[in-house]
Design a protein around this motif. Sequence first.
Motif, PDB file in Angstrom:
ATOM      1  N   LEU A 143      47.493 138.733  50.474  1.00 34.89           N
ATOM      2  CA  LEU A 143      46.344 138.275  49.547  1.00 34.89           C
ATOM      3  C   LEU A 143      44.809 139.774  49.755  1.00 34.89           C
ATOM      4  O   LEU A 143      44.048 140.097  50.537  1.00 34.89           O
ATOM      5  N   GLY A 144      44.856 139.987  48.649  1.00 36.62           N
ATOM      6  CA  GLY A 144      43.957 140.639  48.328  1.00 36.62           C
ATOM      7  C   GLY A 144      42.299 139.783  48.801  1.00 36.62           C
ATOM      8  O   GLY A 144      41.515 138.899  47.443  1.00 36.62           O
ATOM      9  N   CYS A 145      41.264 140.634  49.598  1.00 41.68           N
ATOM     10  CA  CYS A 145      39.988 139.990  49.470  1.00 41.68           C
ATOM     11  C   CYS A 145      38.373 140.244  49.794  1.00 41.68           C
ATOM     12  O   CYS A 145      38.409 141.269  49.242  1.00 41.68           O
ATOM     13  N   LYS A 146      37.445 139.622  49.570  1.00 38.68           N
ATOM     14  CA  LYS A 146      36.603 140.045  48.743  1.00 38.68           C
ATOM     15  C   LYS A 146      35.744 140.713  49.822  1.00 38.68           C
ATOM     16  O   LYS A 146      34.692 141.979  49.555  1.00 38.68           O
TER      17      LYS A 146
ATOM     18  N   ALA B 121      45.542 130.827  44.040  1.00 41.72           N
ATOM     19  CA  ALA B 121      44.664 131.298  45.362  1.00 41.72           C
ATOM     20  C   ALA B 121      43.226 131.263  45.010  1.00 41.72           C
ATOM     21  O   ALA B 121      43.113 131.668  42.696  1.00 41.72           O
ATOM     22  N   SER B 122      42.512 130.934  45.148  1.00 42.35           N
ATOM     23  CA  SER B 122      40.792 130.479  45.369  1.00 42.35           C
ATOM     24  C   SER B 122      40.226 131.128  46.569  1.00 42.35           C
ATOM     25  O   SER B 122      40.803 131.626  47.514  1.00 42.35           O
ATOM     26  N   THR B 123      38.845 129.892  46.330  1.00 43.46           N
ATOM     27  CA  THR B 123      38.749 130.063  48.101  1.00 43.46           C
ATOM     28  C   THR B 123      38.887 129.169  48.480  1.00 43.46           C
ATOM     29  O   THR B 123      39.635 128.204  48.779  1.00 43.46           O
TER      30      THR B 123
ATOM     31  N   CYS C 274      34.181 146.672  49.841  1.00 43.78           N
ATOM     32  CA  CYS C 274      33.918 146.449  48.404  1.00 43.78           C
ATOM     33  C   CYS C 274      35.399 145.380  48.818  1.00 43.78           C
ATOM     34  O   CYS C 274      35.856 145.019  49.241  1.00 43.78           O
ATOM     35  N   LYS C 275      35.554 144.828  46.627  1.00 42.07           N
ATOM     36  CA  LYS C 275      36.420 143.824  47.345  1.00 42.07           C
ATOM     37  C   LYS C 275      37.554 144.699  46.618  1.00 42.07           C
ATOM     38  O   LYS C 275      37.939 145.306  45.977  1.00 42.07           O
ATOM     39  N   VAL C 276      38.754 143.851  46.930  1.00 48.47           N
ATOM     40  CA  VAL C 276      40.199 143.886  46.490  1.00 48.47           C
ATOM     41  C   VAL C 276      40.522 143.534  45.099  1.00 48.47           C
ATOM     42  O   VAL C 276      40.102 142.669  44.839  1.00 48.47           O
ATOM     43  N   GLN C 277      40.607 143.845  43.798  1.00 47.77           N
ATOM     44  CA  GLN C 277      40.631 143.158  42.960  1.00 47.77           C
ATOM     45  C   GLN C 277      42.016 143.678  41.773  1.00 47.77           C
ATOM     46  O   GLN C 277      42.459 142.193  40.943  1.00 47.77           O
TER      47      GLN C 277
ATOM     48  N   THR D  85      39.485 132.983  53.896  1.00 51.09           N
ATOM     49  CA  THR D  85      38.672 134.109  53.525  1.00 51.09           C
ATOM     50  C   THR D  85      39.119 133.637  52.155  1.00 51.09           C
ATOM     51  O   THR D  85      39.253 133.093  51.084  1.00 51.09           O
ATOM     52  N   GLU D  86      38.114 134.246  51.088  1.00 43.92           N
ATOM     53  CA  GLU D  86      37.987 134.323  49.398  1.00 43.92           C
ATOM     54  C   GLU D  86      38.846 135.260  48.890  1.00 43.92           C
ATOM     55  O   GLU D  86      38.727 136.149  48.836  1.00 43.92           O
ATOM     56  N   VAL D  87      39.979 134.621  48.164  1.00 39.82           N
ATOM     57  CA  VAL D  87      41.622 135.918  47.793  1.00 39.82           C
ATOM     58  C   VAL D  87      40.209 135.813  46.251  1.00 39.82           C
ATOM     59  O   VAL D  87      40.605 135.046  45.095  1.00 39.82           O
ATOM     60  N   ARG D  88      40.558 137.309  46.034  1.00 37.92           N
ATOM     61  CA  ARG D  88      40.267 137.441  44.762  1.00 37.92           C
ATOM     62  C   ARG D  88      41.358 138.110  43.871  1.00 37.92           C
ATOM     63  O   ARG D  88      41.689 138.274  42.859  1.00 37.92           O
TER      64      ARG D  88
END
Length: 1352
Positions: free
Chosen positions: A1296-1299, A1255-1257, A1323-1326, A1282-1285
């Motif tokens: 997928l937890g996103c920014k 997972a990345s951008t 907020c970010k899903v970390q 989305t940007e996956v964190r």
Amino acid sequence: MTAPTPSLAAILRHTAGFLDELLSNPDLRHRTISAARRSLLFPSSSTASLQALSLLSHALDSSSSSSSAKPSRPSPSALRTAEKLLLSLPQPTPLSFLLLALVAAARRRSSPSSAAAVALLDVFSLDPALARHEIAPEVFEDLFVPHLIPVIRCFADERARILSSSAADVEEKDGKSVEVAAAAAMSVLSRMSGGQAEALKELERVYGTVLDENSRIYAEYLKEVVELGDGVLQVPALPELILTRINGGGKGTKEAVAGGGGEEEDHDEEEEDERKEEIGFRNGRYNPIWTGEDETIKVYSRQNSKSERNLSRTPTLYPQRVPPHLLVRQLSKDARNSAANLLFDSGPTISSDDMSEDSSLEMDSDMEESNNRTALSRPHTFHSQRSGQIFAESASLPSPSMVNSDNILVYGRQTPPKDFVCPITSQIFDDPVTLETGQTYERKAIQEWLGRGNSACPITHQQLHSTQLPKTNYVLKRLIASWQEQNPCSTTTRMKNPPPKGAPDTNRLSHAPSPTSVISQASFDCTSGDLHLAISCLCTSDILCESEIAVLQIGQYWMETSGEPGILFALAKPAVVNGFIEILFNSVSPQVLLMTVFLLAELASKDKFVIQTLTRVDSDVDCMVALFKKGLTEAVVLIYLLSPSWERLIEMDMAEALMKTIKRSEDDSFEMCIKPKTASIFLLNQILRDHKNESTIVSNLISERVIESVISRLDAEQVVERMAVVEILLRCMEEDGHCRNIIAEKSKLVPLLESFHVVSDVEQFEIVQFLYELVKLRRRSFNEQLLYIIKGGSALSMMHTLLIYLQRTFQEQSPIVAGLLLQLDLLVEPRKMSIYREEAIDALISCLNNPDSPGIQLLAAETIIALQGRFSSSGRPLGRALMLKHAQMNKRYRSLMQAEQMGHVLEDSEDNAGEEKAANEWERKMAYALVSHEFGLLFEALAEGLKSRNAEFFSACLVSATWLTHMLTLLPDTGVRGAARVCLLRQFIVILKSARHTDDRALAMLAVRSFMHDPEGMHDLTLHIKDVLRTLRELRKYSVLAYDMLKLLSDGQESSIDMWSHKELIQVDCSSNGEVLSIIYFKNLIFSGHSDGTIKVWEGSENLLHLVHEAREHSNAVTNLVMLQGKLYSGSLDKSIRVWSLRDGGLHCIEIHDVKDPVHSLTVSSTIACFIPQGAGIKVLSWNGVSKILNPNKYVKSLALVQGKLFSGCLDCSIQEIDLATGTLGTIQSGNRKLLGKTNPIYAIQVHDKLLYSASTSLDGAAVKIWDVSNYKLVGSIPSSTEVRSMVISTELIYLGCKAGVVEIWSKEKHTRIGALQTGTNCKVQCMAVDSNGEVLILGTSDGRIQAWGLT
């Protein structure tokens, strides 16, 4: 000849083989150790030895009883302790040396041990007699006997010299006739003087002493060879043998012979084997009794020429006895011929061709050659005049007046000593007992004497203090046995001194058919002098051809008189029976052998005492078996009449000959009391019935087409033979079900059905079981043809007969009887009422409801499956496979069908279509009958079975319930659907939810689908919709039916958000502890790591999270939490990794590892920890403190460790695989530092089902890429924008937890977006985690909140 020098390898091989057998066979080991324990003499040694024995026995028994397929090795500590105890003994014993050998052998099971060999040889050195007789006779035979052969030969010759000393004196006498000389020579052997007996006793004593001394010396020599090993260039010389000879006065003198002292220095293995046979080896074992017998015979035969020995030798293809005429071979050839010519001097001749040439004897060519050789010593024709007339003309032969049926004088043979004959019966003792008066009687005779009210001794007339008879006089019995071995053809005679007045008349005692008394047996005075003379000739003549003629004459008399009681009485005497046995051993004439077997079979079938005589010596039975195997098929009748045990039958290896006899066509030219084919059927059935492991015999019976001949005997005249055939065929169907097709085609069932009314209850059940198994054919139409034959084949109503039998049979038999009865009833369209059907189904339900008998329950459930009527080629029910087919589990269905060798059924054809139609019609009728009984009463019994913990019973009930529930959709509704729903739906949902096996869940799914046709069923189903949907999603990958049910339950939209809808369950604010950096879910507990160094433990309950424990031992942020083998590992920016245990509801730190670098991402195994440090590379830390850097040129952002492979996602978007065992590095994806002026790091990486998810951008159009780890190929991607964190994967979904505080939900299978979850903030899903079922999603955010979402 010099004995060969034993090599070290040979010594180790023999000793290791013996010890390995002891280690692997507990019974043999216990017997051997018990024998050695008797040698314990010293108390101190006894205690220590028994302690060591206890330790060693426990270690060996524990290893042999291991549950694994391969036994485990004994405990080394136990072996060491036992060895120390044994070595500490002040006085070694045979037991201690044997235990030391076992200890050494147990340590080195895989290779021979020199220490074990030395310890075992110490036993021979310490107590040679005990070692060779009871502890290790195999080792003695293999290692010692080849060296000791000169000693054994020496003493055998000496024994023969003692026995023949008087015989030599007889030869020197002149003026004696040939016959008188022969009788005198025979008398010498049977009457030993006191001096001879004392000499033999002294010889035996000295022989044992000398054998012990030589064994002890040779054992020391063998130990020296072992201790020197392979490296020595020169093997020590063999020790000298100590020989002791007994002179005429009985004194012993020692004589040493180097190396065995023969004339020849070299010999080969064949010569050694011949020497062993000469000195008394039988069946691989040395036996001094055989030695004495054989050597005695050699004394008298050495003077004969080679040609003479060949003419009188017994053919080697039969078990050999010693013919009595061999004992007088020293007489001249001319004298023998003159005696033989007395019988052949006048009169017309009768050709031997008068006998039937159509017997079933099939002799080999070697027998025919032997027959031709024997013919040289006897004339080809014989006179028709009776033997009595010829005997009357010869002064040297007994006159007919000397011979009667009770007192046959055995001319040329020795009568038994008077001490060997019972004074009451005048027969040789069989079970002698000695009374308090000193007189000895046969047990049965004295019992009858006392039973008549007598209380005094018949001879002395002294009053007996007790009428309780003592134990058998075994000393006398052994002496009689030894005498009988030396005089195998001797017979009993009348006592010269009659018993005193008052004793019973012994002149009337003899064996007779069906005697009513041992004492009052009536003698029979045969009116035919010719028969008397033939019997006398059979028992007395030393000339083979005379005895053969006598046999043919006796056979002619028997057939002419149809075996009248008088002739039977005369021929049933042991002397006559033994004469017939001698013919079997010596004759090679097919006609004579056939007539002898015929007569013995007739006698044995009419007189049980003949059977006792025939079975008294094992070699007699062996001779009959050898004749049978060589082609004398009539001998099988005699063998059957002897009633051997199945162990004896297996030992005799008769199966092949029995099958040949059964297969061949019958020959009626010679009528036996039992047909050979019938006797073979009985014996083969006995082998298969009592020896269940003889699968090879069954396989040969089927493969060689013998089974067709067995089937043809179903219409035999005797009912008992039909029942034996039924048992054999049942065993064949049990071993190989494919043979039931040929059985069904060839069987004539009408005679068997008629037998049902006359046999016992046990045999009736065998018939029912046979018929029940027979109708398990793949072709439904053929099954119904057989059922029609069964139903109408008997003169009486078979259904009524079965109904009566069902009502009185045992419950363990009733399922099979009920199953057959129900099939017969349903041959026509089911009626509303049928007493047969009602009784059969009631019996099945009663068996299902019997929890005290699991075996009966299982049999009843399996019977219901079989009633479906679909079987494989081997007769196995196909109910499970067909239900999986209806559940559209096509792959599993094909696998089961191919396993049953039914792949051809999968193809469409006209034949298959016709059979399928017939099968469907039968299935419909049977299901309707079962479900309609008592308004669905069967469903209640099956519902209870679905609750059973017995796996087999549960599985059978599941298949039966699924089949009947599925059939409800095809049958008219009579109201039983509601009963089925009430009884079964709840159980099916439980199975659908919790069953371990996919097949069981698929069957439950098919059953649940049957209830979805009714509104009531759908209503009940909605109460459990959550459990149903989850399982259907799992089964969707295997079954199209699951996909259709999902659409039906979600209003036709498989991709609807309702199918994958999530509901927020819990939200907890932990912002006081900073960001939530890591979170995991383990056994209903949630562990969270926070940026202030806190670790919290939560427990979920409904819509609340309860804080169970909180730990604050880290001084900086907890970046990662990992659970492994029940331990929690935490990595922190405070440069430490801590290991925690969870007990008493709290976390307890048990280990701290200082890693000298901040821990940014952590993964662990049982031996190492891998984490991302502050700089470049990956740091690998072993738990013993050693660390190293891997991939030092890359800045890593994420890690995953799977089965020794470390996967790393880097800042430059590259992905590497590192093999931790070899250190090799492979590149999965090459990266660039910047893409469009921005970095594109891999934030998360996971391995799931052998696929790697990164997972990345979404700079390159795909936020998530999927790789095959086996070949590094890109197999898919998820086009998220989305940007996956963070990322977590369940069985069906990808989260997928996103920014931006959004969690996207994607289908794992189709890579399509299903929906999204909003956290409520930007907020970010970390971090994220799911439970083991994929039902609950836990996430942590950068603003310190923990949320839980449930799949509804």
